[in-house]
Design a protein around this motif. Sequence first.
Motif, PDB file in Angstrom:
ATOM      1  N   PRO A   1      -5.076   4.785   4.262  1.00  0.00           N
ATOM      2  CA  PRO A   1      -4.444   5.962   4.878  1.00  0.00           C
ATOM      3  C   PRO A   1      -5.329   6.520   5.992  1.00  0.00           C
ATOM      4  O   PRO A   1      -6.549   6.485   5.893  1.00  0.00           O
ATOM      5  CB  PRO A   1      -4.328   6.964   3.728  1.00  0.00           C
ATOM      6  CG  PRO A   1      -4.540   6.188   2.481  1.00  0.00           C
ATOM      7  CD  PRO A   1      -5.374   4.994   2.848  1.00  0.00           C
TER       8      PRO A   1
ATOM      9  N   THR B   1       0.826  -1.206   0.000  1.00  0.00           N
ATOM     10  CA  THR B   1       0.000   0.000   0.000  1.00  0.00           C
ATOM     11  C   THR B   1       0.860   1.255   0.000  1.00  0.00           C
ATOM     12  O   THR B   1       0.529   2.255  -0.639  1.00  0.00           O
ATOM     13  CB  THR B   1      -0.953  -0.002   1.213  1.00  0.00           C
ATOM     14  OG1 THR B   1      -1.776  -1.174   1.157  1.00  0.00           O
ATOM     15  CG2 THR B   1      -1.844   1.218   1.219  1.00  0.00           C
ATOM     16  N   MET B   2       1.991   1.205   0.699  1.00  0.00           N
ATOM     17  CA  MET B   2       2.914   2.340   0.757  1.00  0.00           C
ATOM     18  C   MET B   2       3.783   2.450  -0.491  1.00  0.00           C
ATOM     19  O   MET B   2       4.458   3.458  -0.681  1.00  0.00           O
ATOM     20  CB  MET B   2       3.844   2.192   1.970  1.00  0.00           C
ATOM     21  CG  MET B   2       3.171   2.280   3.287  1.00  0.00           C
ATOM     22  SD  MET B   2       4.404   1.919   4.579  1.00  0.00           S
ATOM     23  CE  MET B   2       3.475   2.240   6.030  1.00  0.00           C
TER      24      MET B   2
ATOM     25  N   ARG C   1       6.347   0.398  -1.113  1.00  0.00           N
ATOM     26  CA  ARG C   1       7.711   0.102  -0.668  1.00  0.00           C
ATOM     27  C   ARG C   1       7.918  -1.404  -0.534  1.00  0.00           C
ATOM     28  O   ARG C   1       6.967  -2.163  -0.506  1.00  0.00           O
ATOM     29  CB  ARG C   1       7.981   0.727   0.702  1.00  0.00           C
ATOM     30  CG  ARG C   1       7.806   2.209   0.758  1.00  0.00           C
ATOM     31  CD  ARG C   1       8.071   2.680   2.172  1.00  0.00           C
ATOM     32  NE  ARG C   1       7.686   4.068   2.338  1.00  0.00           N
ATOM     33  CZ  ARG C   1       7.559   4.648   3.509  1.00  0.00           C
ATOM     34  NH1 ARG C   1       7.787   3.962   4.618  1.00  0.00           N
ATOM     35  NH2 ARG C   1       7.216   5.905   3.597  1.00  0.00           N
TER      36      ARG C   1
ATOM     37  N   TYR D   1      -1.164   4.801   8.472  1.00  0.00           N
ATOM     38  CA  TYR D   1      -2.171   3.927   7.871  1.00  0.00           C
ATOM     39  C   TYR D   1      -2.983   3.248   8.960  1.00  0.00           C
ATOM     40  O   TYR D   1      -2.459   2.900  10.015  1.00  0.00           O
ATOM     41  CB  TYR D   1      -1.525   2.857   6.983  1.00  0.00           C
ATOM     42  CG  TYR D   1      -0.953   3.442   5.727  1.00  0.00           C
ATOM     43  CD1 TYR D   1      -1.691   3.462   4.544  1.00  0.00           C
ATOM     44  CD2 TYR D   1       0.316   4.011   5.717  1.00  0.00           C
ATOM     45  CE1 TYR D   1      -1.167   4.027   3.402  1.00  0.00           C
ATOM     46  CE2 TYR D   1       0.837   4.577   4.566  1.00  0.00           C
ATOM     47  CZ  TYR D   1       0.090   4.588   3.415  1.00  0.00           C
ATOM     48  OH  TYR D   1       0.591   5.148   2.275  1.00  0.00           O
TER      49      TYR D   1
ATOM     50  N   ASP E   1       2.383   3.964  10.908  1.00  0.00           N
ATOM     51  CA  ASP E   1       3.068   4.803   9.927  1.00  0.00           C
ATOM     52  C   ASP E   1       2.106   5.555   9.001  1.00  0.00           C
ATOM     53  O   ASP E   1       2.321   5.645   7.797  1.00  0.00           O
ATOM     54  CB  ASP E   1       4.018   3.921   9.110  1.00  0.00           C
ATOM     55  CG  ASP E   1       5.269   4.655   8.666  1.00  0.00           C
ATOM     56  OD1 ASP E   1       5.529   5.762   9.166  1.00  0.00           O
ATOM     57  OD2 ASP E   1       5.993   4.115   7.808  1.00  0.00           O
TER      58      ASP E   1
ATOM     59  N   THR F   1      10.138  -0.439   5.250  1.00  0.00           N
ATOM     60  CA  THR F   1       9.080   0.201   6.026  1.00  0.00           C
ATOM     61  C   THR F   1       9.435   0.185   7.509  1.00  0.00           C
ATOM     62  O   THR F   1      10.319  -0.536   7.948  1.00  0.00           O
ATOM     63  CB  THR F   1       7.730  -0.523   5.833  1.00  0.00           C
ATOM     64  OG1 THR F   1       7.853  -1.859   6.315  1.00  0.00           O
ATOM     65  CG2 THR F   1       7.302  -0.532   4.379  1.00  0.00           C
TER      66      THR F   1
END
Length: 86
Positions: free
Chosen positions: A84, A31-32, A34, A71, A69, A39
């Motif tokens: 988010p 989702t990020m 990365r 989310y 972070d 992460t």
Amino acid sequence: MEICHGGGEPDASADSSESVSTIVARELAATMGRRPTATTPLAESVDPDAMDELFAASDTELEIAFEHDGYLVRVSEDRVSVSPTE
């Protein structure tokens, strides 16, 4: 286990042999945008071992939610949703 990015409808499913914490870490990273190793460690927000044990030992419907972070992560016996918080 169904995977939902952005809190919407399921868009993937996870291998049932994976631990819940592994699925959560992988889906947070996806989702990020990365790699999981790039992460913030999941342990900064929740105890991954305790989460795995909780879901492995549960014989009732269970859902947990936590922020990590930026989310919101919701985990149930059959679904992981990452969206988010903003």
